[in-house]
Design a protein around this motif. Structure first.
Motif, short mmCIF file in Angstrom:
data_model
loop_
_atom_site.label_atom_id
_atom_site.label_comp_id
_atom_site.label_asym_id
_atom_site.label_seq_id
_atom_site.Cartn_x
_atom_site.Cartn_y
_atom_site.Cartn_z
N GLN A 127 14.40 -25.69 39.87
CA GLN A 127 13.20 -26.50 40.03
C GLN A 127 12.86 -26.81 41.48
O GLN A 127 11.69 -26.97 41.82
CB GLN A 127 13.32 -27.80 39.24
N HIS A 128 13.87 -26.88 42.35
CA HIS A 128 13.56 -27.21 43.75
C HIS A 128 12.67 -26.14 44.38
O HIS A 128 11.94 -26.41 45.32
CB HIS A 128 14.84 -27.40 44.57
N MET A 129 12.69 -24.91 43.83
CA MET A 129 11.88 -23.84 44.42
C MET A 129 10.41 -23.92 44.03
O MET A 129 9.58 -23.16 44.56
CB MET A 129 12.43 -22.47 44.01
N LEU A 130 10.05 -24.86 43.16
CA LEU A 130 8.62 -25.05 42.89
C LEU A 130 7.88 -25.50 44.15
O LEU A 130 6.68 -25.24 44.29
CB LEU A 130 8.44 -26.07 41.77
N ALA A 131 8.61 -26.13 45.06
CA ALA A 131 7.99 -26.47 46.35
C ALA A 131 7.65 -25.21 47.13
O ALA A 131 6.62 -25.13 47.80
CB ALA A 131 8.93 -27.37 47.17
N ASN A 132 8.52 -24.20 47.04
CA ASN A 132 8.21 -22.91 47.66
C ASN A 132 6.99 -22.27 47.03
O ASN A 132 6.17 -21.65 47.73
CB ASN A 132 9.39 -21.96 47.53
N ALA A 133 6.87 -22.40 45.71
CA ALA A 133 5.72 -21.82 45.03
C ALA A 133 4.42 -22.43 45.55
O ALA A 133 3.44 -21.71 45.79
CB ALA A 133 5.83 -22.04 43.51
N LEU A 134 4.41 -23.75 45.73
CA LEU A 134 3.21 -24.40 46.24
C LEU A 134 2.98 -24.04 47.71
O LEU A 134 1.84 -23.83 48.13
CB LEU A 134 3.29 -25.92 46.07
N ALA A 135 4.06 -23.97 48.48
CA ALA A 135 3.92 -23.58 49.89
C ALA A 135 3.32 -22.18 49.99
O ALA A 135 2.45 -21.91 50.83
CB ALA A 135 5.28 -23.63 50.59
N PHE A 136 3.77 -21.28 49.13
CA PHE A 136 3.23 -19.92 49.12
C PHE A 136 1.77 -19.91 48.69
O PHE A 136 0.92 -19.30 49.35
CB PHE A 136 4.05 -19.04 48.17
N ASP A 137 1.46 -20.60 47.60
CA ASP A 137 0.10 -20.56 47.06
C ASP A 137 -0.91 -21.13 48.05
O ASP A 137 -1.97 -20.53 48.30
CB ASP A 137 0.06 -21.35 45.75
N THR A 138 -0.57 -22.26 48.64
CA THR A 138 -1.51 -22.89 49.58
C THR A 138 -1.63 -22.08 50.87
O THR A 138 -2.73 -21.89 51.40
CB THR A 138 -1.07 -24.33 49.90
N PHE A 139 -0.50 -21.59 51.38
CA PHE A 139 -0.54 -20.80 52.61
C PHE A 139 -1.33 -19.51 52.39
O PHE A 139 -2.20 -19.15 53.20
CB PHE A 139 0.88 -20.46 53.07
N CYS A 140 -1.01 -18.82 51.32
CA CYS A 140 -1.62 -17.52 51.08
C CYS A 140 -3.13 -17.64 50.90
O CYS A 140 -3.91 -16.89 51.52
CB CYS A 140 -0.98 -16.88 49.85
N HIS A 141 -3.59 -18.58 50.09
CA HIS A 141 -5.02 -18.72 49.85
C HIS A 141 -5.77 -19.23 51.07
O HIS A 141 -6.86 -18.76 51.39
CB HIS A 141 -5.27 -19.63 48.65
N LEU A 142 -5.17 -20.20 51.76
CA LEU A 142 -5.84 -20.75 52.94
C LEU A 142 -5.97 -19.69 54.03
O LEU A 142 -7.07 -19.45 54.55
CB LEU A 142 -5.07 -21.95 53.47
N ARG A 143 -4.86 -19.07 54.37
CA ARG A 143 -4.83 -18.18 55.53
C ARG A 143 -5.39 -16.79 55.25
O ARG A 143 -5.84 -16.12 56.18
CB ARG A 143 -3.39 -18.06 56.04
#
Length: 267
Positions: A127-143
């Motif tokens: 479950q701690h890697m769900l933070a990575n999932a959000l970091a990826f999703d936000t970074f990828c879509h924004l950038r």
């Protein structure tokens, strides 16, 4: 655990909030770099993801079933919000994104951190890697989908640094063996080393699967075939936003790496 990923997700969210405040009236309907999605649809997607986790609604028995493919599920959720006003879309995102960040903060320590969760179409993760999932999703879509050079908007933000890129790449590498199943597994018949440099730099080796199992992804250099790229470019070509040949170089027997690179599509 992945507090660094949580910090990256928070920083990305802050930048998205700044972008929302900056967008003019004519910016919301511009096509993003994600085919079929406008700028407002991209924010709707991010808001829908937050809502699905922190404030899920009971399924509508009259609604058609969600498609099995994770990407198509995202399309369905965005389509349900296409009639919403910009204010409604932004309001959902502003309301539920802080709740999602708070929920993820509670999954970074103790038993909750290690407990596994299965994400439909994506695989099983602590479950701690769900933070990575959000970091990826936000970074990828924004950038990659909202901001230039690929996206339609131009907001002056600092270049991505290691703190932003590394958590996104960690998610991609954790998902690589799981997200595509046999489609990708059968393409790896010898170890393939990924050498990613720049912000988010890492070196890992993708190992062939044992009988009935998944591909292995282990730290370090373990193969004679090497794929060299920047980590920021990996976010683009590893998600098929660009072709891998535009950014990566294969050293060694290219015929062993090409089927893997042609098939890889992390979401």
């Amino acid at each position: 655990m992945t507090e660094a990923a949580l910090r990256a997700a928070r920083a990305n969210v802050d930048e998205i909030a700044a972008l929302i405040d900056w967008i003019g009236d004519d910016g919301w309907t511009r096509p993003s770099a994600c085919a079929g999605w406008r700028v407002v649809d991209m924010i709707a997607h991010l808001g829908a993801v937050a809502t699905s986790i922190v404030a899920p609604t009971p399924p509508d028995p009259d609604a058609p079933p969600m498609p099995a493919e994770r990407e198509r599920q995202h399309d369905v959720l965005v389509d349900r919000r296409r009639s919403w006003s910009v204010e409604e879309v932004v309001g959902e995102w502003r309301t539920n994104t802080p709740k999602l960040l708070a929920a993820l903060a509670g999954l970074q320590q103790g038993e909750a951190a290690a407990k596994e969760v299965t994400l439909p179409g994506l695989g099983t993760y602590p479950q701690h890697m769900l933070a990575n999932a959000l970091a990826f999703d936000t970074f990828c879509h924004l950038r990659n989908d909202l901001l230039r050079p690929a996206g339609p908007l131009e907001l002056d933000l600092p270049e991505p640094d290691d703190d932003r890129v590394r958590p996104a790449v960690e998610w991609m590498l954790a998902g690589l063996p799981q997200m595509q199943g046999p489609e990708l597994t059968t393409t790896v018949v010898a170890p393939i080393t990924l050498e990613l440099d720049g912000p988010g730099a890492t070196t890992v080796t993708v190992l062939p699967a044992e009988a009935g199992g998944l591909l292995g992804v282990v730290p370090g250099d373990g193969g004679d075939v090497r794929v060299r790229s920047s980590a920021t470019a990996f976010v683009r070509w590893g998600t098929t936003r660009d072709g891998w040949r535009e950014h990566a170089t294969v050293v060694g027997r290219a015929e062993l790496a090409t089927p893997f690179l042609d098939t890889l599509n992390i979401i």
